[in-house]
Design a protein around this motif. Structure first.
Motif, PDB file in Angstrom:
ATOM      1  N   ARG A 322       2.317  -3.883  -2.127  1.00 23.01           N
ATOM      2  CA  ARG A 322       1.219  -4.852  -2.092  1.00 23.01           C
ATOM      3  C   ARG A 322       0.272  -4.755  -3.293  1.00 23.01           C
ATOM      4  O   ARG A 322      -0.081  -5.804  -3.865  1.00 23.01           O
ATOM      5  CB  ARG A 322       0.471  -4.731  -0.755  1.00 23.01           C
ATOM      6  N   ILE A 325       1.715  -6.699  -5.962  1.00 24.74           N
ATOM      7  CA  ILE A 325       1.742  -8.144  -5.707  1.00 24.74           C
ATOM      8  C   ILE A 325       0.364  -8.722  -6.060  1.00 24.74           C
ATOM      9  O   ILE A 325       0.256  -9.733  -6.751  1.00 24.74           O
ATOM     10  CB  ILE A 325       2.093  -8.420  -4.226  1.00 24.74           C
ATOM     11  N   ALA A 326      -0.682  -8.054  -5.574  1.00 26.40           N
ATOM     12  CA  ALA A 326      -2.043  -8.530  -5.843  1.00 26.40           C
ATOM     13  C   ALA A 326      -2.360  -8.437  -7.331  1.00 26.40           C
ATOM     14  O   ALA A 326      -3.064  -9.280  -7.880  1.00 26.40           O
ATOM     15  CB  ALA A 326      -3.051  -7.714  -5.040  1.00 26.40           C
ATOM     16  N   CYS A 345      -5.627  -5.372  -3.954  1.00 21.68           N
ATOM     17  CA  CYS A 345      -5.064  -5.883  -2.698  1.00 21.68           C
ATOM     18  C   CYS A 345      -6.103  -5.733  -1.586  1.00 21.68           C
ATOM     19  O   CYS A 345      -6.789  -4.717  -1.517  1.00 21.68           O
ATOM     20  CB  CYS A 345      -3.815  -5.060  -2.386  1.00 21.68           C
ATOM     21  N   GLY A 347      -5.162  -5.992   1.637  1.00 19.46           N
ATOM     22  CA  GLY A 347      -4.467  -5.500   2.835  1.00 19.46           C
ATOM     23  C   GLY A 347      -4.431  -6.499   3.976  1.00 19.46           C
ATOM     24  O   GLY A 347      -4.632  -6.136   5.134  1.00 19.46           O
ATOM     25  N   ASN A 349      -1.711  -8.812   4.396  1.00 21.13           N
ATOM     26  CA  ASN A 349      -0.297  -9.057   4.725  1.00 21.13           C
ATOM     27  C   ASN A 349       0.119 -10.530   4.773  1.00 21.13           C
ATOM     28  O   ASN A 349       1.108 -10.872   5.431  1.00 21.13           O
ATOM     29  CB  ASN A 349       0.103  -8.355   6.031  1.00 21.13           C
ATOM     30  N   ILE A 350      -0.620 -11.376   4.084  1.00 26.55           N
ATOM     31  CA  ILE A 350      -0.146 -12.755   3.918  1.00 26.55           C
ATOM     32  C   ILE A 350       1.190 -12.733   3.161  1.00 26.55           C
ATOM     33  O   ILE A 350       2.083 -13.535   3.432  1.00 26.55           O
ATOM     34  CB  ILE A 350      -1.215 -13.588   3.174  1.00 26.55           C
ATOM     35  N   CYS A 351       1.333 -11.786   2.243  1.00 28.11           N
ATOM     36  CA  CYS A 351       2.584 -11.666   1.473  1.00 28.11           C
ATOM     37  C   CYS A 351       3.758 -11.407   2.401  1.00 28.11           C
ATOM     38  O   CYS A 351       4.810 -12.057   2.299  1.00 28.11           O
ATOM     39  CB  CYS A 351       2.467 -10.568   0.424  1.00 28.11           C
ATOM     40  N   CYS A 363       0.101 -14.706  -2.143  1.00 33.19           N
ATOM     41  CA  CYS A 363      -0.819 -13.570  -2.039  1.00 33.19           C
ATOM     42  C   CYS A 363      -2.245 -14.101  -2.036  1.00 33.19           C
ATOM     43  O   CYS A 363      -2.583 -15.023  -2.770  1.00 33.19           O
ATOM     44  CB  CYS A 363      -0.600 -12.646  -3.239  1.00 33.19           C
ATOM     45  N   THR A 364      -3.071 -13.519  -1.198  1.00 34.10           N
ATOM     46  CA  THR A 364      -4.464 -13.954  -1.117  1.00 34.10           C
ATOM     47  C   THR A 364      -5.190 -13.710  -2.433  1.00 34.10           C
ATOM     48  O   THR A 364      -5.928 -14.582  -2.917  1.00 34.10           O
ATOM     49  CB  THR A 364      -5.171 -13.197   0.022  1.00 34.10           C
ATOM     50  N   GLN A 365      -4.969 -12.549  -3.026  1.00 34.97           N
ATOM     51  CA  GLN A 365      -5.692 -12.197  -4.248  1.00 34.97           C
ATOM     52  C   GLN A 365      -5.063 -12.810  -5.496  1.00 34.97           C
ATOM     53  O   GLN A 365      -5.773 -13.120  -6.455  1.00 34.97           O
ATOM     54  CB  GLN A 365      -5.740 -10.671  -4.413  1.00 34.97           C
TER      55      GLN A 365
END
Ligand code: ADP
Ligand code: SF4
Length: 691
Positions: A322, A325-326, A345, A347, A349-351, A363-365
């Motif tokens: 994660r 990813i962020a 990140c 945390g 877990n949208i990913c 990803c949110t971020q």
């Protein structure tokens, strides 16, 4: 800026058998909903991780035989030579930046339905498959099957070498892989040499390691990814007992240990349920029993925590899914002395959720995640402005902040006007809810980026009217004014306002976040949203001592959080707080002192005393839009060339969606967008028929 010498240790090369990672950053195998079906997107995303400095970049789980078909998940696949070229494409992109490419071979054992291949699932015992309660059984493997299985794995390792990979990950984790099924006393009660004692249950995994080392170990690193604890007490593997014994029995076999906890919902806990580095207690023993390098995950985003984990003798490599990813450029930013630029990140877990619904990752971020190829979005680069326009962004929630940040980066003059006393919009409000404090990173990262930009001005306490906007003198206006939760119960299940559901007896999540509280003692939370907010209201109010009943038309509490791997954790927490949960129920009316409910299965009516907190849907705060748009001549006189609604003001959705829309607005300003076209590149098909 030069790198802070405190972080030098993170950039030491690490030897993994015959190969050497250039630094200690290991992008752990992670699913992405792109895999074999959207290979260009997958390849570009992995290449971006390497460009960002991750010393090892791994695939997600890669199934290697039709008896372990991962459909409907869109992950990588290596069933034969035909699958080598696209994986070689990923390897090339990773190698371009000097990183090592790793492949994680998987067979999901009895945790798959083989819904594409139609092969009969296999496992240690005759057992129903565990994936989605699918109505088929896995067949017990005999010794011939086991020999065949080992051959498939070996062949896959050889093909991985053909594709150019540097590392093979032999995977026994998450309660979802064949070797972990053989290892488990729960799943394996065989009477032959593959069942019974730990040594016997571990035999298959040892053989896979031996086979892989024998097949490719002279040129490729062989990493053991192994879950040492299943977090279910004596019913599962425990690190103090068989988890430790297993590692001791194989201590020097692999070239590196990548150790974690199982199942996936424990390994990838959200920040609501676990802090950074939460797996350390479980894996701390591994370095004491093996001389081989050790890696672990734990949502590490802070270089200080990473250095500390290494210096405390817990790990040699920082394994991260994660955080990578962020921020695919996390290692580069540390290396370049730009630690404050790390997009941490949160945390959420949208990913993981998007993988779990078989769709390309988001990803949110990081709004560019998954868009590297199809939209050509780079997480760190954006093209220079297309004009000298001045842009007014109204609202500094996730959408407005991201738009202002990226517009500022492009060089536009930007004014960001926020009605409230602080920026952040919904993330500022929601991060104050129990255990969601990490969500404030969405705001803090963007405020940190905007702060030094001389071309971006943020004004707080500045609620704008349509007239204010007209008089402001901007060339373009983005309305990022968010949304408001309804109080009347209308949503998915209830289509017309619930009788009696009016303030002050009915309080929306916004009311609760504003500090208002139910007047009566007990309260009914009606969750027809099914994501986190219903459970959050129950969590908050029960924590404050209210007697809470959570009513939902869903089959369970927060049913959508199954995708974010949180559902069981949420249910356990609410039960622990004494919340009464009524699934398959709805709200009929709000009476004088109670809430009337209906059982959606039987039609039976029942009541609970108290007030109501409906968590059903939000309405866009778009009151500025119509008055601005109703008179084009007035807009023109004001010099305004465009007005756009972005984020929740346009369509209330996830925070990830708001950030994405803000980003997209900034990217598309002064560019030509075909309103009738597909706004991204799509996969080209290589057809055998019909061409
Ligand atoms: P999103 O998720 O789309 O970014 P949020 O609800 O998080 O939406 O944020 C919207 C922000 O817009 C809030 O901080 C709110 O205070 C602000 N806002 C709403 N209306 C106005 C207005 N008329 N003028 C300035 N700011 C506004
Ligand atoms: Fe982290 Fe959420 Fe992005 Fe996943 S979606 S990487 S959990 S911020």
């Amino acid at each position: 800026m030069p790198r802070d010498p405190r972080y030098d240790i993170l950039f030491e090369p690490i030897r993994i058998g015959p190969v050497t990672a250039p630094n200690r950053f290991y992008q752990a195998p992670h699913c992405n909903g792109m895999g074999r079906l959207f290979p260009d997107s997958m390849i570009a995303m992995r290449g971006m991780k390497a460009e960002g400095g991750w010393g090892i970049v791994a695939t997600e789980q890669c199934d290697f035989h039709p008896t372990g078909d991962v459909q409907p998940f869109t992950e990588t696949r290596l069933w034969g030579d035909m699958d080598v070229p696209y994986l070689a494409g990923m390897v090339n992109e990773v190698h371009k930046h000097g990183s090592l490419a790793a492949i994680e071979l998987v067979h999901n054992g009895h945790d798959t339905g083989n819904i594409y291949s139609r092969e009969v699932p296999i496992g240690p015992m005759h057992r129903p498959v565990t994936w989605l309660d699918h109505p088929v059984q896995a067949r017990a493997m005999d010794l011939t099957d086991i020999r065949a299985y080992r051959r498939w794995h070996r062949n896959a390792a050889l093909r991985a070498r053909k594709a150019g990979f540097d590392i093979v990950v032999v995977y026994a984790g998450h309660d979802g892989t064949m070797p972990s099924h053989f290892l488990s006393r729960r799943h394996n009660q065989r009477g032959d040499e593959y069942g019974g004692s730990l040594e016997n249950r571990l035999r298959l995994y040892r053989e896979l390691l031996e086979d892989t080392l024998d097949a490719v170990g002279d040129t490729m690193g062989v990493v053991a990814r192994f879950a040492v604890d299943e977090m279910m007490g004596p019913d599962g593997l425990e690190w103090e007992n068989e988890g430790r014994d297993a590692i001791e029995m194989m201590a020097e076999m692999p070239d590196m240990w990548d150790v974690n906890v199982a199942d996936w919902s424990n390994d990838s806990k959200t920040s609501r349920f676990a802090p950074e580095g939460y797996q350390e207690d479980y894996i701390a023993f591994v370095k004491q029993v093996s001389s081989k390098p050790v890696a672990t995950v734990g949502r590490y985003t802070s270089p200080d925590t990473m250095v500390s984990a290494i210096k405390r003798g817990l790990v040699d490599m920082i394994c991260a899914a994660r955080p990578s990813i962020a921020d695919p450029f996390l290692p580069k930013k540390i290396e370049e002395g730009r630690v404050d630029d790390i997009r941490e990140c949160i945390g959420c877990n949208i990913c993981a959720a998007w993988n779990n619904i078989s769709a390309p990752i988001r990803c949110t971020q990081n709004p560019t995640m998954g868009e590297e190829w199809r939209k050509g979005w780079h997480p760190e680069q954006i093209k220079a402005k297309g004009s000298d326009s001045h842009v007014l962004v109204v609202g500094a929630g996730p959408a407005g902040l991201e738009a202002a940040h990226q517009l500022g980066k492009r060089g536009y003059r930007v004014t960001l006007a926020e009605a409230g006393t602080q920026a952040g919009g919904r993330v500022s409000r929601e991060s104050a809810l129990p255990n969601l404090n990490a969500w404030a990173r969405v705001r803090d990262y963007r405020l940190g980026q905007i702060a030094p930009m001389v071309n971006v001005d943020l004004y707080l306490n500045s609620e704008l009217s349509a007239q204010d906007v007209l008089e402001f003198g901007a060339d373009h206006v983005a309305l990022a004014t968010g949304s408001t939760w309804r109080r009347d119960g209308v949503g998915r299940h209830v289509r017309a306002p619930i009788p009696g559901a009016e303030f002050p007896r009915a309080l929306s999540p916004d009311d609760i976040m504003d500090g208002k509280r139910p007047k009566m003692g007990p309260v009914v939370v009606f969750d027809d949203d099914h994501y986190y907010m219903g459970s959050m209201m129950a969590d908050l109010l029960a924590g404050e001592g209210y007697q809470v009943t959570l009513v939902t038309p869903g089959l369970c509490v927060s049913s959508w959080t199954e995708h974010t791997l949180e559902q069981e954790h949420i249910e356990k927490r609410l039960v622990g707080l004494g919340v009464e949960i009524l699934p398959r129920h709805s709200v009929v009316a709000l009476g004088a002192g109670d809430v009337e409910l209906v059982n959606l299965v039987t039609g039976e009516k029942l009541k609970r005393p108290g007030d109501l907190v409906p968590v059903t849907m939000r309405l866009p705060n778009d009151v500025l839009y119509s008055p601005l748009m109703e008179d084009p001549a007035r807009l023109q006189d004001a010099g305004i060339k465009s007005v756009r609604r972005i984020g929740d003001c346009y369509g209330p959705a996830t925070i990830a969606a708001a950030v994405y829309e803000g980003h997209r607005y900034a990217r598309e300003l002064d560019t030509k967008v075909d309103p009738d076209g597909v706004p991204f590149k799509t996969v080209k098909y290589d057809l055998e028929l019909g061409g």
